[in-house]
Design a protein around this motif. Structure first.
Motif, PDB file in Angstrom:
ATOM      1  N   VAL A 187       0.836  -1.198   0.000  1.00 54.40           N
ATOM      2  CA  VAL A 187       0.000   0.000   0.000  1.00 54.40           C
ATOM      3  C   VAL A 187       0.871   1.247   0.000  1.00 54.40           C
ATOM      4  O   VAL A 187       0.619   2.210  -0.733  1.00 54.40           O
ATOM      5  N   ILE A 188       1.924   1.230   0.814  1.00 50.95           N
ATOM      6  CA  ILE A 188       2.844   2.370   0.861  1.00 50.95           C
ATOM      7  C   ILE A 188       3.505   2.565  -0.498  1.00 50.95           C
ATOM      8  O   ILE A 188       3.606   3.692  -1.002  1.00 50.95           O
ATOM      9  N   LEU A 189       3.948   1.464  -1.118  1.00 50.58           N
ATOM     10  CA  LEU A 189       4.591   1.558  -2.438  1.00 50.58           C
ATOM     11  C   LEU A 189       3.634   2.167  -3.452  1.00 50.58           C
ATOM     12  O   LEU A 189       4.014   3.066  -4.217  1.00 50.58           O
ATOM     13  N   ALA A 190       2.386   1.696  -3.475  1.00 44.24           N
ATOM     14  CA  ALA A 190       1.400   2.227  -4.418  1.00 44.24           C
ATOM     15  C   ALA A 190       1.196   3.724  -4.199  1.00 44.24           C
ATOM     16  O   ALA A 190       1.151   4.516  -5.156  1.00 44.24           O
ATOM     17  N   GLU A 191       1.080   4.139  -2.953  1.00 40.67           N
ATOM     18  CA  GLU A 191       0.859   5.557  -2.654  1.00 40.67           C
ATOM     19  C   GLU A 191       2.054   6.404  -3.076  1.00 40.67           C
ATOM     20  O   GLU A 191       1.889   7.522  -3.583  1.00 40.67           O
ATOM     21  N   GLU A 192       3.263   5.887  -2.873  1.00 37.73           N
ATOM     22  CA  GLU A 192       4.459   6.635  -3.260  1.00 37.73           C
ATOM     23  C   GLU A 192       4.540   6.782  -4.780  1.00 37.73           C
ATOM     24  O   GLU A 192       4.934   7.834  -5.294  1.00 37.73           O
ATOM     25  N   ILE A 193       4.179   5.731  -5.519  1.00 37.49           N
ATOM     26  CA  ILE A 193       4.193   5.811  -6.981  1.00 37.49           C
ATOM     27  C   ILE A 193       3.153   6.806  -7.465  1.00 37.49           C
ATOM     28  O   ILE A 193       3.428   7.670  -8.305  1.00 37.49           O
ATOM     29  N   VAL A 194       1.942   6.703  -6.920  1.00 37.68           N
ATOM     30  CA  VAL A 194       0.850   7.577  -7.361  1.00 37.68           C
ATOM     31  C   VAL A 194       1.183   9.035  -7.084  1.00 37.68           C
ATOM     32  O   VAL A 194       0.916   9.914  -7.913  1.00 37.68           O
ATOM     33  N   ARG A 195       1.767   9.309  -5.920  1.00 40.04           N
ATOM     34  CA  ARG A 195       2.076  10.693  -5.568  1.00 40.04           C
ATOM     35  C   ARG A 195       3.053  11.311  -6.551  1.00 40.04           C
ATOM     36  O   ARG A 195       3.004  12.512  -6.842  1.00 40.04           O
ATOM     37  N   ARG A 196       3.947  10.489  -7.100  1.00 39.40           N
ATOM     38  CA  ARG A 196       4.951  10.992  -8.028  1.00 39.40           C
ATOM     39  C   ARG A 196       4.440  11.037  -9.467  1.00 39.40           C
ATOM     40  O   ARG A 196       4.766  11.955 -10.213  1.00 39.40           O
ATOM     41  N   VAL A 197       3.675  10.055  -9.849  1.00 40.79           N
ATOM     42  CA  VAL A 197       3.179   9.995 -11.224  1.00 40.79           C
ATOM     43  C   VAL A 197       1.973  10.906 -11.405  1.00 40.79           C
ATOM     44  O   VAL A 197       1.804  11.532 -12.456  1.00 40.79           O
ATOM     45  N   GLY A 198       1.114  11.001 -10.382  1.00 41.28           N
ATOM     46  CA  GLY A 198      -0.115  11.781 -10.474  1.00 41.28           C
ATOM     47  C   GLY A 198      -1.327  10.863 -10.490  1.00 41.28           C
ATOM     48  O   GLY A 198      -1.356   9.849 -11.195  1.00 41.28           O
ATOM     49  N   ARG A 199      -2.344  11.212  -9.720  1.00 46.81           N
ATOM     50  CA  ARG A 199      -3.509  10.356  -9.563  1.00 46.81           C
ATOM     51  C   ARG A 199      -4.251  10.123 -10.870  1.00 46.81           C
ATOM     52  O   ARG A 199      -4.793   9.042 -11.101  1.00 46.81           O
TER      53      ARG A 199
END
Length: 531
Positions: A187-199
């Motif tokens: 979950v943390i990994l997914a959130e970190e990726i999304v925050r950088r790529v954009g929702r």
């Protein structure tokens, strides 16, 4: 994959972190190029245990080799996943059938990203999950370092540099589909990726029927079921029409545990009127010379020191080299000039800290599109949680044909708020008020959002609104004139002492204003930055 209840995971297996072990200097390690073709042993193992064919393995350039496994204290015959980087360097991540790991070289980009040529970019947590999607006919890649144990902060955010190096590939993708496991680190990994790529570009896979990851689906349910996970992938929550069931677990969690109260600045009296929250737009105003830029600098250094929340900074009115020195002064609690200035060694330490926590945008292009594009790159690179723009009037919009100034401001502010939501960050915008005319008694009124030059949208669109006023004798007042939600703050005031020598703000421990005697002592001691 459950993205809401990070602390309430209902799993029927135990998560075991995949720690990559460096090769010991005593090991019989081989250069990266010394690898072998796949052995029959591993071809059979992948086919029988993982449902992955020899054809998929060979097309993915999976290899074998004998490497040192520290936990076993001997060389072991392992399977290897070759990483080919943009700079020409290579690495191999190795594992045996007992899930012991090591690597030669340093895997620093996503596995297989060099061959991605468009369509959906499926990002997995590990190479075997990526192979599982490839077995089903969908090209997938893997992050190089697995899932983290905690959210990133400061220098630890650099572990996500692989997203920045793949920015062109990510931009060319139709969707970025995150196919991680369902446990807490994932979950943390997914959130970190999304925050950088954009929702707006991210979708997420949910594994059902008791399956914990992509390979589990392939082995248990087959290729068609694995393909259906992509068909059923859901967009990462963005503004729009949503089903209430999406919020059910979060609502229950809020009911039981209460709201997230944002990030504390360590001063109760200040936290009462304002707390920094992600996905919010804050307008900070004040008459010229009131100290709003000084307050923003102090606040960002405070938050970075207390919580690891770094910032992306565009400060058009202060030369960057001066701004960096101001941050160093706040961080150390010592001035950078005068008889009592910090030592050169202390300065070097502070500059290292600033470098790890702050990224600066120059004013070579002040269009809002350019500023937000560079801010997005910075967030991808460093994981910053705050974007500061000081001041607003340096920003320019793109085409303004047929759009009056009020609508331009409205569009710009909405764009900033959407950016905050997409990248799960706090955006803080400094904005000058219109000319404030003196009252009959000679005092200058304190401006609010309706007094910011150009439009009432500064009040209406903001989630939080703050004014910094200079009172007298080195004291300042932070006034909150808008808090959209109670967890952001509350309408009210907080009086503080400003130490002009080191740039720090402070109040006494009772939450009130420091008296003149205490204020004088703080100035004499230089350091009143209490963490």
């Amino acid at each position: 994959m459950n993205l809401n209840g990070r602390n309430k995971l209902d799993l029927d297996y135990e998560y075991k972190p995949t720690n990559v072990v460096s090769i010991s200097s005593n090991a019989s390690a081989q250069p990266e190029q010394n690898y072998e073709e796949l052995s029959e042993e591993y071809i059979d193992w992948f086919r029988e245990s993982r449902s992955i064919s020899e054809e998929t393995l060979r097309s993915s350039n999976v290899v074998c080799g004998s490497v040192w496994i520290r936990s076993k204290g001997r060389d072991e015959h392992c399977v290897g996943f070759r990483y080919i980087h943009k700079d020409g360097s290579t690495a191999i991540k190795w594992r045996d059938t007992d899930k012991n790991f090591t690597q030669t070289g340093a895997a620093k980009e996503m596995w297989g990203i060099e061959k991605f040529d468009g369509g959906d970019l499926v990002i997995c947590e590990g190479e075997i999950d990526a192979l599982s999607y490839r077995e089903a006919g969908v090209y997938a890649v893997s992050v190089p370092s697995g899932a983290p144990s905690a959210p990133s902060s400061g220098i630890s955010s650099r572990k996500y540099d692989y997203l920045l190096s793949s920015r062109d590939k990510i931009a060319s993708a139709d969707r970025v589909v995150i196919a991680c496991d369902g446990d807490g680190p994932s979950v943390i990994l997914a959130e970190e990726i999304v925050r950088r790529v954009g929702r707006g570009k991210c979708w997420v896979v949910n594994y059902e029927d008791g399956c914990k990851d992509a390979n589990d689906v392939l082995v248990t349910l087959g290729k068609e079921a694995l393909l259906n996970t992509l068909v059923r992938a859901t967009p990462w929550p963005v503004t729009g029409i949503r089903d209430a069931k999406e919020f059910r677990e979060t609502a229950i969690s809020l009911y039981e545990d209460g709201m997230d109260r944002g990030i504390s600045m360590g001063i109760p009296a200040l936290d009462k009127v304002y707390r920094v929250n992600p996905q919010t737009l804050t307008i900070l105003t004040g008459i010229p010379g009131s100290g709003k830029s000084s307050f923003l600098t102090w606040m960002s250094v405070n938050l970075a020191s207390r919580t690891g929340w770094g910032s992306v900074v565009m400060s058009a009115e202060t030369p960057t080299e001066v701004h960096v020195l101001q941050m160093a002064s706040v961080y150390l609690g010592k001035p950078f000039q005068g008889d009592y200035k910090m030592s050169k060694t202390e300065l070097e330490i502070a500059l290292d800290w600033v470098q790890n926590n702050f990224t600066f945008l120059d004013t070579s292009d002040t269009s809002i599109d350019s500023v937000l594009d560079r801010a997005a790159v910075s967030i991808m690179r460093t994981g910053a949680r705050i974007v500061q723009i000081d001041p607003y009037n340096f920003l320019t919009t793109s085409s303004t044909d047929g759009i009056d100034s009020v609508m331009q401001i409205n569009k710009l502010l909405v764009g900033l708020k959407k950016f905050a939501e997409d990248h799960d960050c706090a955006v803080i915008l400094c904005a000058h008020p219109t000319k404030m005319y003196r009252s009959p008694d000679g005092s200058v009124p304190s401006p609010s959002g309706y007094d910011v030059a150009g439009s009432s949208a500064f009040f209406n669109i903001a989630d939080a609104g703050l004014t910094v006023d200079r009172i007298d004798d080195g004291s300042s007042r932070l006034r909150c004139w808008k808090a959209r939600f109670p967890w952001i703050g509350s309408v009210g005031e907080c009086d503080m002492h400003f130490n002009h020598l080191n740039g720090n703000f402070s109040v006494d421990y009772g939450g009130g204003f420091l008296g003149k005697e205490a204020s004088q002592k703080a100035s004499e001691d230089f350091d009143d930055f209490d963490f």
